[in-house]
Design a protein around this motif. Structure first.
Motif, PDB file in Angstrom:
ATOM      1  N   LYS A  30       0.725  -1.142   0.086  1.00 35.79           N
ATOM      2  CA  LYS A  30       0.083  -0.029   0.109  1.00 35.79           C
ATOM      3  C   LYS A  30       0.996   1.461   0.003  1.00 35.79           C
ATOM      4  N   LEU A  31       2.066   1.068   0.342  1.00 37.97           N
ATOM      5  CA  LEU A  31       3.027   1.943   0.347  1.00 37.97           C
ATOM      6  C   LEU A  31       4.149   1.672  -0.418  1.00 37.97           C
ATOM      7  N   SER A  38       3.976  12.463   4.337  1.00 40.77           N
ATOM      8  CA  SER A  38       4.297  13.337   5.550  1.00 40.77           C
ATOM      9  C   SER A  38       3.715  12.436   6.776  1.00 40.77           C
ATOM     10  N   GLU A  39       4.102  13.098   7.966  1.00 37.75           N
ATOM     11  CA  GLU A  39       3.494  12.487   9.173  1.00 37.75           C
ATOM     12  C   GLU A  39       1.982  12.866   9.225  1.00 37.75           C
ATOM     13  N   ALA A  40       1.756  14.206   8.850  1.00 36.26           N
ATOM     14  CA  ALA A  40       0.324  14.377   9.051  1.00 36.26           C
ATOM     15  C   ALA A  40      -0.638  13.360   8.143  1.00 36.26           C
ATOM     16  N   GLU A  41      -0.095  13.077   6.982  1.00 37.84           N
ATOM     17  CA  GLU A  41      -0.771  12.020   5.921  1.00 37.84           C
ATOM     18  C   GLU A  41      -1.091  10.965   6.679  1.00 37.84           C
ATOM     19  N   LEU A  42       0.139  10.282   7.359  1.00 43.43           N
ATOM     20  CA  LEU A  42       0.259   9.100   7.708  1.00 43.43           C
ATOM     21  C   LEU A  42      -0.830   8.974   9.332  1.00 43.43           C
ATOM     22  N   GLY A  47      -5.467   7.102  11.820  1.00 43.31           N
ATOM     23  CA  GLY A  47      -6.465   7.556  12.906  1.00 43.31           C
ATOM     24  C   GLY A  47      -5.930   7.587  14.148  1.00 43.31           C
ATOM     25  N   LEU A  48      -4.558   7.712  14.268  1.00 42.57           N
ATOM     26  CA  LEU A  48      -3.739   8.191  15.421  1.00 42.57           C
ATOM     27  C   LEU A  48      -3.047   9.619  15.521  1.00 42.57           C
ATOM     28  N   GLY A  49      -2.505   9.916  16.598  1.00 40.64           N
ATOM     29  CA  GLY A  49      -1.892  11.458  16.891  1.00 40.64           C
ATOM     30  C   GLY A  49      -0.673  11.161  16.189  1.00 40.64           C
ATOM     31  N   ARG A  50      -0.082  12.511  15.975  1.00 41.93           N
ATOM     32  CA  ARG A  50       1.152  12.761  15.341  1.00 41.93           C
ATOM     33  C   ARG A  50       2.369  12.090  16.106  1.00 41.93           C
ATOM     34  N   THR A  51       2.339  12.286  17.416  1.00 42.61           N
ATOM     35  CA  THR A  51       3.476  11.756  18.222  1.00 42.61           C
ATOM     36  C   THR A  51       3.803  10.316  18.057  1.00 42.61           C
ATOM     37  N   PRO A  52       2.793   9.296  18.171  1.00 40.75           N
ATOM     38  CA  PRO A  52       3.057   7.945  18.081  1.00 40.75           C
ATOM     39  C   PRO A  52       3.424   7.698  16.710  1.00 40.75           C
ATOM     40  N   LEU A  74       8.706  12.334   3.902  1.00 43.84           N
ATOM     41  CA  LEU A  74       9.171  10.734   4.222  1.00 43.84           C
ATOM     42  C   LEU A  74       9.180  10.218   2.800  1.00 43.84           C
ATOM     43  N   MET A  75      10.084   9.415   2.568  1.00 42.39           N
ATOM     44  CA  MET A  75      10.061   8.457   1.287  1.00 42.39           C
ATOM     45  C   MET A  75      10.207   7.181   1.551  1.00 42.39           C
ATOM     46  N   VAL A  76       9.559   6.138   1.167  1.00 42.33           N
ATOM     47  CA  VAL A  76       9.561   4.799   1.206  1.00 42.33           C
ATOM     48  C   VAL A  76      10.648   4.122   0.658  1.00 42.33           C
ATOM     49  N   VAL A  77      11.519   3.304   1.248  1.00 43.90           N
ATOM     50  CA  VAL A  77      12.698   2.777   0.596  1.00 43.90           C
ATOM     51  C   VAL A  77      12.093   1.616  -0.380  1.00 43.90           C
TER      52      VAL A  77
END
Length: 236
Positions: A30-31, A38-42, A47-52, A74-77
């Motif tokens: 899927k990725l 971006s962390e915000a997109e993830l 459905g989780l907070g930015r910190t975890p 962020l880039m998936v390797v």
């Protein structure tokens, strides 16, 4: 998503929930490699907070599965046979060391769990449930690492296992689950009874299989001309 729901039901820490969910997305394709995020997109997707999510991303970056690009995201390797063979080259001596240490140092409770895990591993492999098999393999790895009594082995093997898992589960089919389940179960059983020689032999058999599996994907790609020729059983 299912990985998050399952983790919540099990009462896992949020950072572990985020890690498991992201690894599940990577394994299921899927990725795909090269994807920019971006962390915000993830965080929104999971459905989780930015910190975890940030903590999970940092762990994935340490494992070489995601690159953190300053001011870009962020880039998936990309996965590759070469990367997997490099990981297995490192894994072989470490797998042997892990088997040796665990066979000597495991306590009675850990040895009993190994026998139980060996049984459930074979049952899950025979059932062909890729998602459940992933969870069980991670559990098996964690138990052996714990039983080794060596914190450094635990931290290094966690990195190697993460890389190996992504490649294998992204290409495995039902028959591969059955084969791998038998090899993992044999390793657990030999360690559980403290048979160091057989544990070392089973560790070698496991890595031999993983190397053969990795090289077999090259033949599949060459024959089909596509990197998606082997459907993943983890999508079942």
């Amino acid at each position: 998503m299912n990985a998050v729901k399952t983790a919540k039901a099990a009462g896992k820490p949020l950072k572990n929930m985020a890690y498991d969910a992201l690894e599940d997305l990577l394994i299921r394709g899927k990725l795909p490699g090269g994807t920019m995020l971006s962390e915000a997109e993830l965080a929104e997707q999971l459905g989780l907070g930015r910190t975890p999510v940030r903590e999970a991303v940092q762990r994935l970056a340490q494992e070489g599965l995601i690159n953190i690009l300053p001011r870009k995201g962020l880039m998936v390797v990309d996965m590759s046979v070469t990367r997997q063979l490099q990981a297995l080259e490192v894994r072989r001596p470490l797998e042997r060391l892990l088997a040796s240490c665990a066979s000597h140092r495991a306590n009675p409770e850990q040895r009993a769990r190994m026998l139980d895990y060996a049984r459930t591993t074979e049952e899950t492999g025979a059932a062909g449930d890729g998602s459940q098999f992933l969870a069980i393999i991670k559990r098996n790895h964690a138990l052996l690492e714990e039983a080794s009594g060596n914190e450094l082995i635990q931290s290094v093997m966690a990195l190697v296992h993460a890389r190996s898992r992504r490649f294998w589960f992204s290409h495995a089919q039902a028959l591969d689950l059955k084969t791998a389940s038998k090899l993992h179960s044999a390793l657990l059983r030999s360690v559980s009874v403290g048979d160091e020689a057989e544990s070392l032999a089973n560790a070698d058999r496991l890595v031999n299989y993983l190397e053969d599996f990795c090289r077999s994907t090259i033949a599949v790609y060459q024959h089909s001309g596509t990197a998606s020729a082997r459907p993943s059983s983890s999508n079942t």
